[in-house]
Design a protein around this motif. Structure first.
Motif, short mmCIF file in Angstrom:
data_model
loop_
_atom_site.label_atom_id
_atom_site.label_comp_id
_atom_site.label_asym_id
_atom_site.label_seq_id
_atom_site.Cartn_x
_atom_site.Cartn_y
_atom_site.Cartn_z
N ALA A 38 30.38 23.56 76.51
CA ALA A 38 29.36 22.52 76.41
C ALA A 38 27.98 23.16 76.30
O ALA A 38 27.77 24.30 76.74
CB ALA A 38 29.42 21.61 77.64
N GLU A 39 27.03 22.44 75.74
CA GLU A 39 25.71 23.00 75.46
C GLU A 39 24.96 23.42 76.71
O GLU A 39 24.10 24.31 76.66
CB GLU A 39 24.88 21.99 74.66
N ASP A 40 25.25 22.78 77.86
CA ASP A 40 24.49 23.09 79.07
C ASP A 40 25.17 24.12 79.97
O ASP A 40 24.76 24.33 81.11
CB ASP A 40 24.23 21.81 79.87
N THR A 41 26.21 24.80 79.46
CA THR A 41 26.85 25.86 80.25
C THR A 41 26.14 27.19 80.02
O THR A 41 25.36 27.34 79.08
CB THR A 41 28.34 26.00 79.88
N TYR A 42 26.46 28.16 80.88
CA TYR A 42 25.80 29.47 80.81
C TYR A 42 26.85 30.55 80.52
O TYR A 42 27.62 30.92 81.42
CB TYR A 42 25.08 29.78 82.12
N PRO A 43 26.90 31.07 79.31
CA PRO A 43 27.92 32.06 78.95
C PRO A 43 27.96 33.29 79.87
O PRO A 43 29.03 33.78 80.20
CB PRO A 43 27.54 32.45 77.52
N GLN A 44 26.78 33.77 80.28
CA GLN A 44 26.77 34.96 81.13
C GLN A 44 27.39 34.67 82.50
O GLN A 44 28.04 35.53 83.10
CB GLN A 44 25.34 35.50 81.30
#
Length: 447
Positions: free
Chosen positions: A401-407
């Protein structure tokens, strides 16, 4: 000052180094042979015996070499946090040549990364067996430094050399140095302030050979050891042919003459490489002294005026050396691990062109939406609204989702007891009708 009491130590240490790994990348090219109709396959029993023999040979290795080898293996394992950290950084540096404004900036960043990774490994539980179980406490930093050379500097050697050449070609410094080397070679030694015996042609050839060997090495410590050998040889020539001792004021002009006669532009970047990447603890001894002497000799050549030979370092060169020494030897706060874990490897998947990948600079609090924008720029996607970032883990595709944080997702995966093979993939949304939307805070594994 002569190198009294240093000969045995330098020789044994360098021979130990030369037999270790620097020449691994220098293997002669294998001549291609015509394919034969039949191929020879080792029987399983023979393979098993060879593996056992390899284990026996490993047991004869010194604890230091065993630990360096173990750390090198760990650095290649992307299932570990350490391996991911090293591989992502190396990939990022190779793929983003424009991220550094100067050669010094690039080398300083690499040195900082090495220092931080050493600090991480000294406290990490990923090393098995723990380093303190094999290495005495006062030698741990030395062993970790050698491991950093193998893990980081070895894979970056060719890239760093090319970048240093590009920087100095672009700023015109090599063009000026090449012209000045020619001018200095045309002067006789006395015009350069040399009033001591100088190496003859055969001795100059030996010195040049050592400089060429230095170029093949990736370890700054090994390079400095060869530089010490060169300086020792020069001092031996000066004293044996005159019967008297000489000091630093006599040595610098002779070293300048020798470097000019060797006529190697690459010595400029070799000196810079050592000055910026050598462990700061080694800059206080003879290594630091002769390294600054070599820098001084090159400065004299760079500032050489045809009508007047420069015999003393300019005030500007002296100030530069003082600033360099202060910067490299003053204790500073070690960069946070956050400064070096900001790399994310993203694959780009297209139906017609297969899969390619890039390492991107992604801060911990950059969202998936921002990463998608960055991917669209890097991969030159014309219709970014048709693409999204996916996580491929446990044989399952998950659209982030757009509001997640990949790191944060990456860190969570690395923190799990059991290692997971995972990939971040930037691809068309419609190409994966079974992808699962990964909402912020949800568990990563499919239910």
């Amino acid at each position: 000052m002569p190198l009294y009491g240093y000969e045995a130590d330098t020789t044994s240490s360098l021979e130990d180094y030369e037999g270790e790994s620097d020449q691994e990348t220098m293997a002669p090219p294998i001549k291609s042979k015509k394919k034969r109709n039949s191929s020879f396959v080792l029987p399983k029993l023979v393979k098993s015996q060879l593996r056992k023999m390899s284990g026996v040979f490993s047991s004869f290795m010194t604890p230091e070499k065993r630990m360096v080898r173990r750390i090198a293996e760990l650095s290649r394992d992307k299932c570990t946090y350490f391996g991911c950290l090293v591989q992502d950084y190396v990939s990022f540096l190779k793929e983003n040549e424009e991220c550094h404004v100067s050669s010094t900036d690039m080398l300083q960043t690499i040195r900082q990364f090495m220092t931080q990774v050493k600090n991480y490994l000294s406290q990490s539980s990923e090393l098995d067996p723990p380093i303190e179980s094999l290495i005495p406490e006062d030698q741990i930093d030395v062993v970790l430094e050698k491991a950093m050379h193998k893990c980081i500097l070895k894979p970056l050697k060719g890239h760093v050399e090319a970048m240093l050449k590009d920087f100095h070609t672009a700023d015109g410094s090599w063009k000026q140095l090449k012209e000045n080397l020619q001018l200095v070679r045309q002067r006789n030694p006395q015009e350069l302030g040399v009033f001591a015996p100088t190496p003859d042609l055969m001795e100059l050839e030996k010195i040049k050979l050592k400089f060429m060997t230095m170029q093949k090495m990736y370890s700054p410590e090994k390079k400095v050891m060869l530089l010490l050998r060169v300086c020792k040889l020069i001092y031996t020539v000066m004293e044996n042919n005159s019967g008297r001792m000489y000091g630093a004021d006599d040595f610098l002009p002779v070293l300048t003459y020798v470097i000019a006669q060797c006529d190697m532009l690459e010595l400029d970047t070799e000196i810079e490489y050592m000055m910026e990447l050598l462990d700061p603890s080694l800059l206080h001894g003879e290594g630091g002294y002769y390294l600054t002497s070599a820098y001084g000799a090159l400065s004299l050549i760079k500032n050489f005026q045809e009508e007047q030979a420069a015999r003393l370092l300019s005030s500007e060169a002296r100030d530069t050396l003082r600033q360099w020494h202060k910067r490299r030897t003053t204790n500073r706060t070690i960069p946070s691990v956050d400064d070096f874990q900001n790399y994310l490897r993203v694959a780009f998947q297209e139906v017609n062109s297969g899969c390619t990948g890039k390492t991107l600079l992604v801060r911990p609090y950059i969202t998936t939406e921002d990463v998608c924008q960055l991917c669209a720029e890097k991969f030159k996607v014309e219709d970014p609204e048709e693409y999204s970032l996916f996580l491929f883990v446990d044989e399952t595709w998950q659209q982030l989702a757009e509001d997640t944080y990949p790191q944060k997702i990456k860190a969570e995966l690395h923190s799990r007891p059991q290692p997971h093979i995972f990939h971040f993939v930037y691809k068309r949304i419609k190409s994966d009708p079974y992808g699962v939307i990964f909402q912020n805070g949800e568990d990563l594994t499919p239910s």
